[in-house]
Design an enzyme around this catalytic site. Structure first.
Site, mmCIF file in Angstrom:
data_model
loop_
_atom_site.group_PDB
_atom_site.id
_atom_site.type_symbol
_atom_site.label_atom_id
_atom_site.label_comp_id
_atom_site.label_asym_id
_atom_site.label_seq_id
_atom_site.Cartn_x
_atom_site.Cartn_y
_atom_site.Cartn_z
ATOM 1 N N LYS A 32 0.827 -1.212 0.000
ATOM 2 C CA LYS A 32 0.000 0.000 0.000
ATOM 3 C C LYS A 32 0.865 1.266 0.000
ATOM 4 O O LYS A 32 0.644 2.183 -0.793
ATOM 5 C CB LYS A 32 -0.924 0.014 1.233
ATOM 6 C CG LYS A 32 -1.920 -1.103 1.275
ATOM 7 C CD LYS A 32 -2.850 -0.980 2.468
ATOM 8 C CE LYS A 32 -2.114 -0.990 3.792
ATOM 9 N NZ LYS A 32 -1.359 -2.238 4.036
ATOM 10 N N GLU B 236 1.721 5.743 11.097
ATOM 11 C CA GLU B 236 2.657 4.903 10.358
ATOM 12 C C GLU B 236 4.061 5.017 10.943
ATOM 13 O O GLU B 236 4.311 5.768 11.878
ATOM 14 C CB GLU B 236 2.648 5.296 8.877
ATOM 15 C CG GLU B 236 1.348 4.960 8.185
ATOM 16 C CD GLU B 236 1.022 3.475 8.196
ATOM 17 O OE1 GLU B 236 1.766 2.690 7.589
ATOM 18 O OE2 GLU B 236 0.022 3.085 8.828
ATOM 19 N N ARG B 237 5.002 4.298 10.367
ATOM 20 C CA ARG B 237 6.367 4.256 10.904
ATOM 21 C C ARG B 237 7.101 5.571 10.657
ATOM 22 O O ARG B 237 6.957 6.181 9.601
ATOM 23 C CB ARG B 237 7.145 3.110 10.245
ATOM 24 C CG ARG B 237 6.518 1.738 10.438
ATOM 25 C CD ARG B 237 7.194 0.703 9.555
ATOM 26 N NE ARG B 237 6.514 -0.591 9.638
ATOM 27 C CZ ARG B 237 5.427 -0.906 8.924
ATOM 28 N NH1 ARG B 237 4.904 -0.013 8.107
ATOM 29 N NH2 ARG B 237 4.866 -2.088 9.043
#
Length: 483
Positions: free
Chosen positions: A163, A189-190
């Site tokens: 994604k 997210e990271r």
């Protein structure tokens, strides 16, 4: 940390209790309104947001900063404002957090105009629907699930199916030729992905038209829950005040829902189905309905959607589906076969794929592709049990056609060049349709399947085949001369 320029001499209260990120505060003289921004702690370093009125003097808040060191009895200040976001051209090329403070190496935007992140959706009479296809340069998307300019598209998939790579490739492809503003919002997210994206935007040379907003996975659930509204507020300003088209990319909208579930659990609300918050539908609708077209501009949104355990009946996936005009579904099975991007052509779809919008030719080609791939899917069990040779000649042609289509719909990405060694390719819709038509007409029936794998235009396979044939003839001539 909150922006000190937003301090105010509003009313004061005191902390009654602290339970993790949930803080109760008492204001005997003036009760702050819902969504008011409060400040507390040493140097007013901790920002709270009012979510519930417990009684005529007490509010329950969620902390947007870590609450370590906070104690009962500490003073709480009501700023008499909500969370705000900086807006205007000054935000371009910069990175922001949930408070609208810059988190890059540049100076803070102290003199930039700020507005509340809570804006009403555009009234229906001001919304404009333009049924126009938004091309991405990615074959599988443009042919089978075309995006709508001014619409909402979702990239659905479980963990590790691509994604974020697909989102980054779209930024790369669109930014160079997209005449507008791009705003990227990273929710939960990271941190590494945020840093990589920032470098990518700078290397491509589109930083001056892009703003980045992050609420990373190590931040408080309240911060992750509100960071999407910050990015959306920036996008609305460019659309409504500066009359520009905006590309809003969100990675990952599931993390927004997840943060809402965490906040709901912290507040002690009874969970709904599968443990989600009871307000899931209304919270998502409140966010998604602000993304629309008006007569002054359009916000086109592309949203990555994590699907827990690849379960598309999960309430988060189901509710998100209802707001989208295009759905791009990523398949773990296709990823395991090395077919990247791992887009499932039978589950993906778009409201744009009609003869009146996409055109008769595009609609016909897409229908033929899906019909061929669907027939191949039905034949796989027979092939596994009896072998390809036991099929009728017509079914064998269908299988050969489908396998070549699957490989032609793969594509080397610019953002993965350093890992694969294959230079990235952008393919126009016209070239993609032409390639699919020629494969459906069995023009490449004699070509090896590998000739169509990881190429751009279909003409590349023709040229490579001609070169192989030329080399083979030269080798034969050399052998005959030697004999």
């Amino acid at each position: 940390m909150s922006d000190p320029t937003q301090e105010s001499n509003g009313s004061q209260g005191s902390i009654v209790s602290v339970r993790g990120s949930v803080v109760d505060a008492r204001f005997p003289d003036h009760l702050p309104t819902i969504r008011s921004r409060l400040e507390t702690g040493e140097g007013r370093r901790i920002t709270l947001e009012v979510l519930i009125h417990l009684d005529p003097e007490t509010v329950r808040c969620i902390a947007l900063d870590p609450t370590q060191g906070l104690a009962r009895g500490e003073t709480v200040y009501d700023t008499q404002t909500t969370l705000t976001a900086p807006v205007g051209s000054a935000v371009l090329g910069r990175i922001f957090n949930v408070f609208g403070s810059t988190i890059d190496d540049g100076d803070q935007l102290e003199s930039t105009r700020r507005i509340s992140i809570y804006q009403r959706p555009v009234p229906l009479e001001r919304q404009v629907t333009r049924p126009e296809v938004f091309q991405t340069g990615i074959k599988a998307i443009d042919v089978l699930s075309p995006l709508e300019r001014g619409g909402k598209a979702g990239m659905f998939g479980g963990a590790g199916v691509g994604k974020t790579v697909l989102i980054m490739e779209m930024i790369h492809n669109m930014a160079g030729r997209y005449e507008g503003v791009s705003i990227f919002c990273g929710i939960g997210e990271r941190n590494r992905e945020g840093e990589e994206l920032y470098r990518e935007v700078r290397e491509v040379g589109v930083a001056e038209n892009t703003a980045l907003v992050f609420g990373q996975m190590d931040e408080q659930p309240g911060a992750r829950f509100r960071v999407g509204h910050v990015a959306l507020t920036m996008a609305e300003y460019f659309r409504d005040r500066e009359r520009r088209d905006v590309l809003l990319l969100i990675d990952n909208i599931f993390r927004f829902i997840q943060a809402g579930a965490e906040v709901s659990g912290l507040l002690g609300r009874l969970p709904s189905r599968v443990g989600y918050q009871p307000t899931l539908a209304s919270e998502l609708a409140e966010f998604e309905e602000r993304i629309c077209n008006t007569d002054s501009g359009a916000i086109t949104s592309v949203q990555a959607v994590y699907v827990p355990a690849d379960d598309f009946t999960d309430p988060a996936a189901v509710h998100t589906f209802g707001h989208l005009s295009s759905s791009v579904v990523l398949s773990r099975k296709r990823a395991s076969e090395g077919l990247y991007p791992a887009i499932d052509p039978l589950q993906s779809g778009s409201t744009m794929l009609t003869p009146s919008i996409a055109g008769e030719r595009h609609y016909r080609v897409a229908q033929d592709i899906q019909k061929t791939l669907s027939e191949y899917e039905n034949l796989k069990d027979i092939i596994a049990m009896l072998g390809l040779e036991e099929l009728s000649s017509g079914d064998q042609r269908t299988v050969n056609r489908a396998r070549r289509l699957e490989r032609f719909l793969t594509q080397p990405f610019f953002t993965t060049e350093q890992f694969t060694g294959n230079p990235g390719k952008m393919v126009s819709l016209e070239d993609a349709l032409e390639g699919c038509e020629r494969i459906l007409a069995d023009e490449f029936a004699e070509y090896p399947e590998s000739a169509l794998y990881m190429i751009g235009e279909v003409e590349e396979a023709v040229q490579a085949h001609e070169e192989r044939e030329r080399n083979r003839r030269e080798e034969q001539s050399a052998e005959m001369a030697t004999d």
